[in-house]
Design a protein around this motif. Sequence first.
Motif, PDB file in Angstrom:
ATOM      1  N   GLY A 170      47.937   7.214  40.174  1.00 47.26           N
ATOM      2  CA  GLY A 170      46.568   7.674  40.285  1.00 47.26           C
ATOM      3  C   GLY A 170      45.731   6.673  41.057  1.00 47.26           C
ATOM      4  N   SER A 171      44.578   7.115  41.511  1.00 45.54           N
ATOM      5  CA  SER A 171      43.677   6.235  42.262  1.00 45.54           C
ATOM      6  C   SER A 171      42.286   6.311  41.645  1.00 45.54           C
ATOM      7  CB  SER A 171      43.625   6.630  43.743  1.00 45.54           C
ATOM      8  OG  SER A 171      43.167   7.970  43.873  1.00 45.54           O
ATOM      9  N   GLY A 172      41.536   5.253  41.823  1.00 42.48           N
ATOM     10  CA  GLY A 172      40.180   5.222  41.264  1.00 42.48           C
ATOM     11  C   GLY A 172      39.989   4.001  40.377  1.00 42.48           C
ATOM     12  N   ASP A 173      38.731   3.660  40.131  1.00 44.59           N
ATOM     13  CA  ASP A 173      38.397   2.478  39.335  1.00 44.59           C
ATOM     14  C   ASP A 173      38.953   2.577  37.919  1.00 44.59           C
ATOM     15  OD1 ASP A 173      37.027   1.537  41.497  1.00 44.59           O
ATOM     16  OD2 ASP A 173      35.047   2.139  40.764  1.00 44.59           O
ATOM     17  N   GLY A 174      39.527   1.470  37.461  1.00 41.94           N
ATOM     18  CA  GLY A 174      39.976   1.371  36.083  1.00 41.94           C
ATOM     19  C   GLY A 174      41.295   2.034  35.766  1.00 41.94           C
ATOM     20  N   LYS A 175      41.971   2.584  36.744  1.00 45.24           N
ATOM     21  CA  LYS A 175      43.233   3.275  36.458  1.00 45.24           C
ATOM     22  C   LYS A 175      44.432   2.343  36.559  1.00 45.24           C
ATOM     23  CE  LYS A 175      41.852   8.013  37.462  1.00 45.24           C
ATOM     24  NZ  LYS A 175      42.168   9.261  38.201  1.00 45.24           N
ATOM     25  N   ASN A 176      44.452   1.515  37.575  1.00 48.73           N
ATOM     26  CA  ASN A 176      45.545   0.549  37.742  1.00 48.73           C
ATOM     27  C   ASN A 176      44.947  -0.855  37.739  1.00 48.73           C
ATOM     28  OD1 ASN A 176      47.420   2.771  38.319  1.00 48.73           O
ATOM     29  ND2 ASN A 176      46.390   2.875  40.300  1.00 48.73           N
ATOM     30  N   PHE A 177      45.386  -1.686  36.809  1.00 41.39           N
ATOM     31  CA  PHE A 177      44.849  -3.040  36.761  1.00 41.39           C
ATOM     32  C   PHE A 177      45.929  -4.017  36.274  1.00 41.39           C
ATOM     33  CE2 PHE A 177      43.400  -0.743  32.951  1.00 41.39           C
ATOM     34  CZ  PHE A 177      43.978  -1.488  31.927  1.00 41.39           C
ATOM     35  N   PHE A 178      45.705  -5.276  36.611  1.00 44.48           N
ATOM     36  CA  PHE A 178      46.656  -6.357  36.338  1.00 44.48           C
ATOM     37  C   PHE A 178      45.842  -7.616  36.121  1.00 44.48           C
ATOM     38  CE2 PHE A 178      50.124  -9.159  38.506  1.00 44.48           C
ATOM     39  CZ  PHE A 178      50.631  -9.533  37.263  1.00 44.48           C
ATOM     40  N   GLY A 179      46.118  -8.339  35.016  1.00 46.13           N
ATOM     41  CA  GLY A 179      45.308  -9.512  34.749  1.00 46.13           C
ATOM     42  C   GLY A 179      45.956 -10.525  33.832  1.00 46.13           C
ATOM     43  N   VAL A 180      45.341 -11.705  33.816  1.00 42.53           N
ATOM     44  CA  VAL A 180      45.809 -12.829  32.973  1.00 42.53           C
ATOM     45  C   VAL A 180      44.578 -13.613  32.554  1.00 42.53           C
ATOM     46  CG1 VAL A 180      47.151 -14.949  32.888  1.00 42.53           C
ATOM     47  CG2 VAL A 180      47.995 -13.016  34.219  1.00 42.53           C
ATOM     48  N   PHE A 181      44.542 -14.076  31.310  1.00 48.90           N
ATOM     49  CA  PHE A 181      43.495 -15.023  30.911  1.00 48.90           C
ATOM     50  C   PHE A 181      44.059 -16.046  29.946  1.00 48.90           C
ATOM     51  CE2 PHE A 181      42.944 -11.352  28.057  1.00 48.90           C
ATOM     52  CZ  PHE A 181      42.946 -11.952  26.798  1.00 48.90           C
ATOM     53  N   ALA A 182      43.521 -17.262  30.040  1.00 46.73           N
ATOM     54  CA  ALA A 182      43.983 -18.373  29.217  1.00 46.73           C
ATOM     55  C   ALA A 182      43.427 -18.265  27.809  1.00 46.73           C
ATOM     56  CB  ALA A 182      43.571 -19.703  29.853  1.00 46.73           C
ATOM     57  N   LEU A 183      44.203 -18.693  26.845  1.00 49.96           N
ATOM     58  CA  LEU A 183      43.773 -18.679  25.436  1.00 49.96           C
ATOM     59  C   LEU A 183      43.346 -20.080  24.999  1.00 49.96           C
ATOM     60  CD1 LEU A 183      46.555 -16.394  23.939  1.00 49.96           C
ATOM     61  CD2 LEU A 183      44.261 -15.737  24.667  1.00 49.96           C
TER      62      LEU A 183
END
Length: 247
Positions: free
Chosen positions: A234-247
């Motif tokens: 799918g296409s559009g905001d919020g549909k495909n995402f990838f992330g990392v954050f430190a704890l």
Amino acid sequence: MEGDCSRVSVDMESGPVYPSTTVTLVREKPTQTHRWRLCGALLAMALCVSAALFITWHAKKQDHVEESDELQHTLRQLSGNRKAAIHLEGEYNDSGKYKNTVEWTDKVGQGFSQGGLKLDNNEIVIPQPGLYFVYNQASFHVSCKADPKHPNDQEMVHLSNTVKRWSPSYGSEDNKKYQTLLNSVRTVCKKSSNSEAASEGKWYNAVYVGAVFRLESGDRLQTVIEERLLPHLGSGDGKNFFGVFAL
């Protein structure tokens, strides 16, 4: 005689008579020695006052320096407490640049990067060792209608989403071998040629993965999606995402 006795009687009544004494204060002229003593006393007093003023000034200056250092330390702490994080959004690029993954960016939508985490060659690079939460979602738009050319094909529709990791500890960069970090496979439906399946059209499904990992400096993370599924992203905001954050 009577006169003498009378005179003695008067003297007795008035008390004993003492000779009068006159005290004269004589101011001694200051000598050279006295002048030097006075100058020395004044000089000593001036030195004491100067020393006291210097000590007070130095103490205030030291307090100011300590306050300044404390402020700088606090600012460094506030700056250091800025957590490393990155959030990417992506779409399928049919130009052929990436054959088995979404093309990610931190420049559109809710995308951003901070604290040393960065996007490089479509991969997230870890800046320093620590605990990180890694997450990824891919949204699909698939059909459960069977191909008319193969009416007896009862193929199940499976969707998958994978995050892989490469670490410098794995070996040479010339031949990078990535290991699976996260993986999810979902069965959406079974293809059918009946009218009910045909009327349902395409199905929307999202495959999400996420977990906490101990990562090392220089680690690289990438997403992998089967090539056959990429056109169904799918296409559009919020549909495909990838992330990392430190704890």
